[in-house]
Motif scaffolding. Structure first.
Motif, PDB file in Angstrom:
ATOM      1  N   SER A  39     -13.538   0.183 -14.614  1.00  0.00           N
ATOM      2  CA  SER A  39     -13.490  -0.623 -15.802  1.00  0.00           C
ATOM      3  C   SER A  39     -14.670  -1.310 -16.362  1.00  0.00           C
ATOM      4  CB  SER A  39     -12.102  -1.483 -15.868  1.00  0.00           C
ATOM      5  OG  SER A  39     -12.231  -2.430 -14.976  1.00  0.00           O
ATOM      6  N   VAL A  40     -14.776  -1.407 -17.388  1.00  0.00           N
ATOM      7  CA  VAL A  40     -15.980  -2.053 -18.148  1.00  0.00           C
ATOM      8  C   VAL A  40     -15.438  -3.067 -19.268  1.00  0.00           C
ATOM      9  CG1 VAL A  40     -18.106  -2.107 -19.361  1.00  0.00           C
ATOM     10  CG2 VAL A  40     -17.750  -0.549 -17.536  1.00  0.00           C
ATOM     11  N   ALA A  41     -15.642  -4.156 -19.498  1.00  0.00           N
ATOM     12  CA  ALA A  41     -14.989  -5.057 -20.671  1.00  0.00           C
ATOM     13  C   ALA A  41     -16.197  -5.727 -21.303  1.00  0.00           C
ATOM     14  CB  ALA A  41     -14.019  -5.860 -20.004  1.00  0.00           C
ATOM     15  N   ALA A  42     -15.790  -6.392 -22.352  1.00  0.00           N
ATOM     16  CA  ALA A  42     -16.715  -7.113 -23.343  1.00  0.00           C
ATOM     17  C   ALA A  42     -16.120  -8.101 -23.967  1.00  0.00           C
ATOM     18  CB  ALA A  42     -17.481  -5.914 -24.315  1.00  0.00           C
ATOM     19  N   PRO A  43     -16.451  -9.239 -24.537  1.00  0.00           N
ATOM     20  CA  PRO A  43     -15.731 -10.201 -25.145  1.00  0.00           C
ATOM     21  C   PRO A  43     -15.603 -10.001 -26.678  1.00  0.00           C
ATOM     22  CG  PRO A  43     -18.022 -10.986 -24.763  1.00  0.00           C
ATOM     23  CD  PRO A  43     -17.785  -9.626 -24.167  1.00  0.00           C
ATOM     24  N   VAL A  44     -14.254 -10.634 -27.014  1.00  0.00           N
ATOM     25  CA  VAL A  44     -14.019 -10.517 -28.347  1.00  0.00           C
ATOM     26  C   VAL A  44     -14.095 -12.026 -28.799  1.00  0.00           C
ATOM     27  CG1 VAL A  44     -12.172 -10.320 -29.943  1.00  0.00           C
ATOM     28  CG2 VAL A  44     -12.413  -8.561 -28.356  1.00  0.00           C
ATOM     29  N   THR A  45     -14.829 -12.592 -30.021  1.00  0.00           N
ATOM     30  CA  THR A  45     -14.977 -13.765 -29.998  1.00  0.00           C
ATOM     31  C   THR A  45     -14.749 -14.244 -31.673  1.00  0.00           C
ATOM     32  OG1 THR A  45     -17.349 -13.370 -31.150  1.00  0.00           O
ATOM     33  CG2 THR A  45     -16.922 -13.675 -28.677  1.00  0.00           C
ATOM     34  N   THR A  88      -9.959  -9.437 -10.573  1.00  0.00           N
ATOM     35  CA  THR A  88      -9.897  -7.858 -10.122  1.00  0.00           C
ATOM     36  C   THR A  88     -10.060  -6.939 -11.222  1.00  0.00           C
ATOM     37  OG1 THR A  88      -7.441  -8.303 -10.428  1.00  0.00           O
ATOM     38  CG2 THR A  88      -8.383  -8.653  -7.982  1.00  0.00           C
ATOM     39  N   THR A  89     -10.018  -7.445 -12.256  1.00  0.00           N
ATOM     40  CA  THR A  89     -10.099  -6.630 -13.785  1.00  0.00           C
ATOM     41  C   THR A  89     -11.537  -7.022 -14.490  1.00  0.00           C
ATOM     42  OG1 THR A  89      -9.037  -7.750 -15.323  1.00  0.00           O
ATOM     43  CG2 THR A  89      -7.594  -6.156 -13.734  1.00  0.00           C
ATOM     44  N   ALA A  90     -12.073  -6.048 -15.166  1.00  0.00           N
ATOM     45  CA  ALA A  90     -13.311  -6.428 -15.693  1.00  0.00           C
ATOM     46  C   ALA A  90     -13.049  -7.187 -16.952  1.00  0.00           C
ATOM     47  CB  ALA A  90     -13.851  -4.931 -16.385  1.00  0.00           C
ATOM     48  N   ALA A  91     -11.732  -6.997 -17.563  1.00  0.00           N
ATOM     49  CA  ALA A  91     -11.351  -7.746 -18.770  1.00  0.00           C
ATOM     50  C   ALA A  91     -11.084  -9.360 -18.038  1.00  0.00           C
ATOM     51  CB  ALA A  91     -10.063  -7.327 -19.389  1.00  0.00           C
ATOM     52  N   GLY A  92     -10.641  -9.306 -17.189  1.00  0.00           N
ATOM     53  CA  GLY A  92     -10.401 -10.868 -16.439  1.00  0.00           C
ATOM     54  C   GLY A  92     -11.694 -11.475 -16.243  1.00  0.00           C
ATOM     55  N   LEU A  93     -12.750 -10.717 -15.817  1.00  0.00           N
ATOM     56  CA  LEU A  93     -13.903 -11.276 -15.466  1.00  0.00           C
ATOM     57  C   LEU A  93     -14.769 -11.893 -16.513  1.00  0.00           C
ATOM     58  CD1 LEU A  93     -15.062  -8.646 -12.729  1.00  0.00           C
ATOM     59  CD2 LEU A  93     -14.609 -10.975 -12.135  1.00  0.00           C
ATOM     60  N   ALA A  95     -22.439 -11.295 -16.280  1.00  0.00           N
ATOM     61  CA  ALA A  95     -21.364 -11.036 -17.266  1.00  0.00           C
ATOM     62  C   ALA A  95     -21.916 -11.716 -18.592  1.00  0.00           C
ATOM     63  CB  ALA A  95     -19.832 -11.204 -17.032  1.00  0.00           C
ATOM     64  N   ARG A  96     -21.965 -12.964 -18.462  1.00  0.00           N
ATOM     65  CA  ARG A  96     -22.462 -13.895 -19.593  1.00  0.00           C
ATOM     66  C   ARG A  96     -23.799 -13.534 -20.094  1.00  0.00           C
ATOM     67  NH1 ARG A  96     -20.095 -17.798 -16.254  1.00  0.00           N
ATOM     68  NH2 ARG A  96     -22.001 -18.246 -15.127  1.00  0.00           N
ATOM     69  N   THR A  97     -24.751 -13.173 -18.991  1.00  0.00           N
ATOM     70  CA  THR A  97     -26.095 -12.727 -19.622  1.00  0.00           C
ATOM     71  C   THR A  97     -26.133 -11.092 -20.313  1.00  0.00           C
ATOM     72  OG1 THR A  97     -27.048 -13.774 -17.722  1.00  0.00           O
ATOM     73  CG2 THR A  97     -28.380 -12.112 -18.789  1.00  0.00           C
ATOM     74  N   CYS A  98     -25.456 -10.372 -19.672  1.00  0.00           N
ATOM     75  CA  CYS A  98     -25.252  -8.910 -20.175  1.00  0.00           C
ATOM     76  C   CYS A  98     -24.378  -8.713 -21.376  1.00  0.00           C
ATOM     77  CB  CYS A  98     -25.060  -7.957 -19.127  1.00  0.00           C
ATOM     78  SG  CYS A  98     -26.266  -7.978 -17.845  1.00  0.00           S
ATOM     79  N   GLY A  99     -23.222  -9.544 -21.470  1.00  0.00           N
ATOM     80  CA  GLY A  99     -22.297  -9.331 -22.547  1.00  0.00           C
ATOM     81  C   GLY A  99     -21.296  -8.373 -22.340  1.00  0.00           C
TER      82      GLY A  99
END
Length: 271
Positions: A221-227, A158-163, A203-207
């Motif tokens: 909400s908009v989220a991005a990964p930290v690697t 339900t959240t961008a971070a979660g997705l 999400a995997r394609t766009c980052g």
């Protein structure tokens, strides 16, 4: 703690002698303590003795007996009304969790920079099984209200971070999360597994991932990964803004930049 012997069977070893924990109708001591601590929630941060007993499922006498030790150690405190609340000592110990401590410290300067740019909620989250846990949140006074808090958990879809975190989770975790019944918070909450699979692939394609009014009708909400340096997604950074206040593309650029900056900071060795 008082030691008990089995008077009816003197020839048999006691639980202490055999090395196994004492069994009671309410479970081992540690288990009972955890049930008491688990009775608290964000909605019920202050509980009376009877409420603790009811919510933990333990007898009042058992809870009363254990509260003394929890208070002395600092796991619990009492407020002016005599109700119980989580103690500062427990928070101090919890803050040592490795996934929150170093990550939060390295990320905080970049979260503050992002907050100053968007002037809205900025969050850092990690995954725990099929839930997302928020380990940092910056919320200016003018920010749109959200349902998230530091230490809080939400359903991962339900959240961008979660997705974002789910998009990069192992396949078994994804399947488990998508197989669950997803509560509908708003008319826009995604509950269909097929649509969610498409969102995860995007999400995997766009980052980045977007949660558009899924949790509340006035937020986006908009989220991005930290690697890490080996490419593993260890956390997600997100911005939560008032719906319609900015474009998704502009927000995504800022959030992705923040995620990359935090990722570089994690790879920097300590001096």
């Amino acid at each position: 703690m008082t030691r008990h012997t089995l008077r009816s069977a003197p020839s048999s070893p006691s639980p202490q002698e055999s090395g196994s924990p004492p069994a009671t109708a309410t479970g081992p001591v540690i288990g009972r303590a955890l049930r008491i601590l688990g009775a608290f929630s964000a909605q019920r941060p202050h509980l009376s003795l009877s409420e603790l007993a009811r919510r933990s499922g333990l007898p009042v006498s058992t809870v009363h007996r254990m509260l003394g030790d929890l208070l002395v150690w600092g796991a619990l405190e009492r407020d002016a009304q005599g109700r119980y609340r989580i103690g500062l000592r427990l928070w101090e110990v919890a803050s040592l969790a490795p996934r929150s401590q170093g990550l939060r410290e390295r990320a905080l300067p970049y979260l503050e920079d992002l907050s100053s740019l968007v002037r809205e909620n900025v969050q850092l989250a990690v995954r725990d099984a099929s839930e997302v846990v928020f380990i940092e949140r910056i919320a200016p006074s003018c920010a749109v209200p959200t349902l998230t808090r530091v230490g809080g958990r939400l359903g991962i879809t339900t959240t961008a971070a979660g997705l974002v975190l789910l998009a990069h989770a192992p396949a078994a975790v994804q399947e488990e999360a998508l197989a669950r019944t997803i509560p509908r918070h708003t008319p826009f909450t995604l509950t269909d597994s097929g649509r969610l699979r498409a969102v995860l692939a995007q999400a995997r394609t766009c980052g980045y991932a977007v949660s558009d009014r899924q949790l509340s009708t006035d937020t986006l909400s908009v989220a991005a990964p930290v690697t890490t340096d080996d490419g593993e997604v260890t956390a997600a950074v997100s911005a939560v803004v008032r719906h319609g206040s900015t474009s998704v593309g502009a927000l995504a650029d800022l959030v992705r930049s923040c995620g990359r900056a935090i990722s570089r900071a994690l790879d920097t060795p300590d001096l």
